[in-house]
Design a protein around this motif. Structure first.
Motif: not given
Length: 342
Positions: A40-64
């Motif tokens: 649970a130290l890594l998450a993946r999800a789609f976010f909007d970009t200028p070129n359309g939705p794109q999948e990203f790796a990110y750190l969960p907010d509650d870990l910051l």
């Protein structure tokens, strides 16, 4: 982007709840990414970009809030802010070595001559001489360029626009073609690469791709010889997905001419994406007077290039025409016209 992250740190196996409970993959991870994901130290999800939705790796907010920075650790946020506020951007690649720039190719605006010949052929309704040895540019690409500049519709020259084009000084005519090319959504360099065949109904975004590459080229110092292989390698390392939505390397059906094997997957990046970079620099940019080229061997493939104009903006510093347009035209009594080739 997730595709870039996965190439560096490994994939996460696609496993449903039942199989996950049976096999317990979190006990034997296959990659660093999978280890972080199941902890649970890594998450993946789609976010909007200028070129359309794109999948990203990110750190969960509650870990910051739990991530405490050591006083001696670098302040990456400050570094990013400093880079964003700086006017200087690091150039990709390196200057060309003396060997790479040993044999400069002579500059040439012959594109205008071939374009004029093609316009004349279309006006007369003649069959285009596609295999003429006097043509330096593929007829199909010339046709696309003239269509992009609205000088022809289908294969019909537009009289008023063509008249204005032919009356322009060579410098202005080349600049007009360059401007039309830069903003064209239909001029598709990927489908023009010699030796590659594109099949299927998939689509790409040539305008976005072109602007992405021009922005990368704009960081290179003007009038300095730059290594072409090193630039391509640097793009592969730092910005490999410049033309791939969401890092997708599987949905485009591209193969080599004479082969039935499709070049799918990141392992074929050099043969497709790298080839596109080489083609754009040694093709349209060179033809339109925006780059000079050089090779390590006389008559060999280009190994160095030099930016000659403001590739990310208006063509304000085109070099003057390399040809003298004041040659003599001779007409004989039998109707033969002799014109010095520029």
């Amino acid at each position: 982007p997730w595709a870039t992250f996965a190439r560096r740190f490994g994939e996460i196996r696609e496993i449903g709840p039942g199989r996950r409970d049976r096999e317990q993959p979190y006990l034997q991870s296959i990659s660093a990414a999978e280890t972080l994901f199941y902890r649970a130290l890594l998450a993946r999800a789609f976010f909007d970009t200028p070129n359309g939705p794109q999948e990203f790796a990110y750190l969960p907010d509650d870990l910051l809030p739990l991530l405490k920075r050591s006083p001696k650790s670098p302040d990456f946020g400050a570094t990013i802010r400093r880079l964003e506020s700086s006017d200087s951007v690091e150039s990709l690649g390196r200057p060309a070595s003396p060997k790479e720039r040993a044999h400069p190719l002579p500059p040439c605006d012959r594109l205008l001559d071939d374009a004029t010949t093609l316009l004349a052929a279309l006006r007369m309704g003649w069959q285009t001489p596609q295999h003429s040895e006097n043509w330096r540019h593929p007829v199909a690409i010339l046709t696309d360029l003239l269509s992009t500049a609205r000088l022809i519709t289908d294969t019909t020259p537009q009289a008023e626009l063509v008249k204005s084009f032919l009356e322009m000084p060579r410098r202005a005519a080349l600049s007009m073609l360059a401007g039309a090319w830069q903003e064209s959504e239909s001029f598709n360099e990927l489908r023009q690469i010699p030796g590659l065949v594109c099949e299927g109904e998939w689509t790409n975004s040539p305008l976005i791709t072109r602007h992405s590459l021009l922005n990368l080229l704009a960081t290179i110092p003007h009038n300095q010889w730059w290594s072409l292989p090193a630039f391509i390698r640097a793009v592969k390392e730092n910005n490999p997905d410049f033309q791939r939505p969401a890092g997708d390397y599987d949905s485009w059906f591209i193969r080599r001419a004479g082969s039935e094997t499709y070049l799918r997957g990141f392992e074929h990046w050099d043969e497709v994406d790298g080839a596109l970079i080489r083609y754009l620099i040694t093709g349209p940019l060179f033809w339109l007077g925006m780059t000079d080229l050089a090779s390590a061997e006389d008559g060999g493939l280009a190994t160095a290039f030099r930016i000659k104009s403001n590739v990310e903006g208006q063509m304000s510093d085109f070099r003057p025409s390399t040809f003298d347009e004041k040659g003599k035209l001779t007409v004989t009594s039998d109707g033969k016209i002799t014109v010095t080739r520029l």
